[in-house]
Scaffold this active site. Structure first.
Site, PDB file in Angstrom:
ATOM      1  N   ASP A 145       0.852  -1.191   0.000  1.00  0.00           N
ATOM      2  CA  ASP A 145       0.000   0.000   0.000  1.00  0.00           C
ATOM      3  C   ASP A 145       0.885   1.236   0.000  1.00  0.00           C
ATOM      4  O   ASP A 145       1.787   1.367   0.838  1.00  0.00           O
ATOM      5  CB  ASP A 145      -0.899   0.012   1.238  1.00  0.00           C
ATOM      6  CG  ASP A 145      -1.803   1.235   1.275  1.00  0.00           C
ATOM      7  OD1 ASP A 145      -2.552   1.438   0.303  1.00  0.00           O
ATOM      8  OD2 ASP A 145      -1.744   1.994   2.265  1.00  0.00           O
ATOM      9  N   GLU A 200      -2.039  -1.323  -5.809  1.00  0.00           N
ATOM     10  CA  GLU A 200      -3.196  -0.620  -6.369  1.00  0.00           C
ATOM     11  C   GLU A 200      -2.776   0.175  -7.592  1.00  0.00           C
ATOM     12  O   GLU A 200      -1.669   0.717  -7.638  1.00  0.00           O
ATOM     13  CB  GLU A 200      -3.793   0.328  -5.327  1.00  0.00           C
ATOM     14  CG  GLU A 200      -4.600  -0.353  -4.246  1.00  0.00           C
ATOM     15  CD  GLU A 200      -5.212   0.651  -3.284  1.00  0.00           C
ATOM     16  OE1 GLU A 200      -6.437   0.707  -3.181  1.00  0.00           O
ATOM     17  OE2 GLU A 200      -4.434   1.361  -2.619  1.00  0.00           O
ATOM     18  N   ASP A 210      -2.633   1.884   7.040  1.00  0.00           N
ATOM     19  CA  ASP A 210      -1.899   1.434   5.852  1.00  0.00           C
ATOM     20  C   ASP A 210      -1.668  -0.074   5.871  1.00  0.00           C
ATOM     21  O   ASP A 210      -1.699  -0.732   4.825  1.00  0.00           O
ATOM     22  CB  ASP A 210      -0.557   2.167   5.755  1.00  0.00           C
ATOM     23  CG  ASP A 210      -0.735   3.664   5.506  1.00  0.00           C
ATOM     24  OD1 ASP A 210      -1.723   4.032   4.853  1.00  0.00           O
ATOM     25  OD2 ASP A 210       0.115   4.453   5.960  1.00  0.00           O
TER      26      ASP A 210
END
Length: 365
Positions: free
Chosen positions: A182, A266, A348
């Protein structure tokens, strides 16, 4: 399957070679600017996209015959590519090149083994013959040299050797070692194993020194000798920051690719994020996009997997234990508290766990 890979080295030309290299830079810049000017004029008069050849300019400009002809041809291809990108609305109208830039380069192609490594310490290039080379990383014998880009950056000379090779990559099962990353502004990333990258943030470390140099530049007469000297100092500091960042990211990406069989991230819009949240300096300093490209190709060569999940997936709002999704989660909230199962976890770290879990589902594990 065929793949391309570039190797970058520092070279040490003698005075004669340095003179010819700088002459080639000038000729390439001349060809680029002349072809661009002519193409622009033809477009304004006729509305047609026509690019002249370097050969048509050699009769009136004899000095062009002294340098590598393939370097001039690549300058023409660069103009053509720039015009195509402009007409297809992928880029702005191409600009003319200036000889005052601190970074200069040209590209030449390998024809009939005209570019090669000799004795592990010399690079043979067209017109330049043998140049001393710092051969710190060996190119495998089955890799074929396609082209070389020679660059002068603040007085230092480098070559980027583009190679082509064939390799059958055997896919490695990735069910046992999958990690989710992340993006984190201060640390680069937080992993699903609660690891922090602890990125040193080189730009922020040297920002005050950079401000002093830029302030001194603003007080000098523009385009004077002292102005160019000061600008060169700023360019050298930027190059140092860039090299530090690249070195750190290369080592970190290599470590990840060796330890894990799959990496899941992502698919974030970093440009949009920097503009919307005014985090341009911090996001640019992290080099997240560069880092992901490094991880991707290093995993690919090892037969491992790199996966990007949908950027709209609510990784931060979803509970990694029970799957409950919060309707609202402020950016200032750095811990995730679930109303359903009562878990309290770092925001996170929670997002990284969700990214890994979604990646496993997509890959079928």
């Amino acid at each position: 399957m065929k793949y391309n890979l570039a190797f970058r080295y520092k070279i040490y030309p003698n005075k004669e070679q340095e003179l010819l290299i700088n002459k080639t830079f000038g000729c390439v810049r001349f060809i680029y600017n002349t072809i661009l000017y002519t193409a622009n004029k033809i477009y304004e008069e006729t509305g047609k996209n026509k690019i002249i050849t370097p050969a048509s300019l050699k009769s009136e400009n004899q000095f062009l015959k002294e340098v590598d002809s393939l370097a001039l041809s690549n300058a023409q291809l660069n103009v053509r590519r720039s015009f195509m990108n402009f007409f297809q609305k992928r880029a702005k109208f191409p600009r003319f090149k200036s000889k005052k830039n601190n970074v200069k380069s040209y590209t030449t192609n390998c024809v009939n083994n005209s570019i090669r490594i000799e004795e592990n310490k010399y690079l043979v290039l067209p017109k330049l013959k043998r140049i001393k080379l710092k051969y710190h990383r060996e190119i495998p014998k089955n890799y074929r040299i396609k082209s070389v880009t020679l660059t002068n950056s603040n007085g230092n000379y480098y070559v980027s050797i583009l190679t082509e090779f064939e390799k059958e990559i055997q896919k490695i099962p990735s069910s046992d070692k999958v990690i989710g990353l992340d993006f984190s502004m201060p640390e680069l990333f937080v992993s699903s194993e609660n690891q922090r990258a602890d990125y040193p943030r080189y730009f922020r470390m040297l920002e005050e020194e950079l401000k002093k140099l830029q302030k001194s530049l603003s007080r000098k007469v523009k385009f004077s000798k002292n102005w160019y000297k000061q600008r060169s100092k700023i360019s050298k500091l930027h190059e140092y920051i860039k090299n530090c960042r690249r070195d750190f990211l290369h080592k970190l990406s290599k470590k990840l690719s060796e330890v894990y069989n799959a990496v899941v991230v992502e698919d974030l819009n970093m440009k949009g994020m920097s503009q919307a949240l005014n985090f341009g300096k911090s996001i640019g300093d992290n080099g997240w996009g560069m880092f992901l490209r490094m991880v991707e190709y290093k995993l690919m060569f090892l037969g491992k997997q790199f996966l990007k999940i949908d950027k709209w997936f609510p990784s931060s709002k979803t509970c990694s234990r029970c799957g409950n999704v919060k309707e609202e989660l402020k950016l200032s909230e750095r811990s995730y508290k679930c109303e359903c199962c009562g878990i309290e976890i770092d925001r996170d770290y929670n997002a990284a766990l969700n990214i890994r879990n979604v990646g496993k589902e997509i890959m079928g594990y």
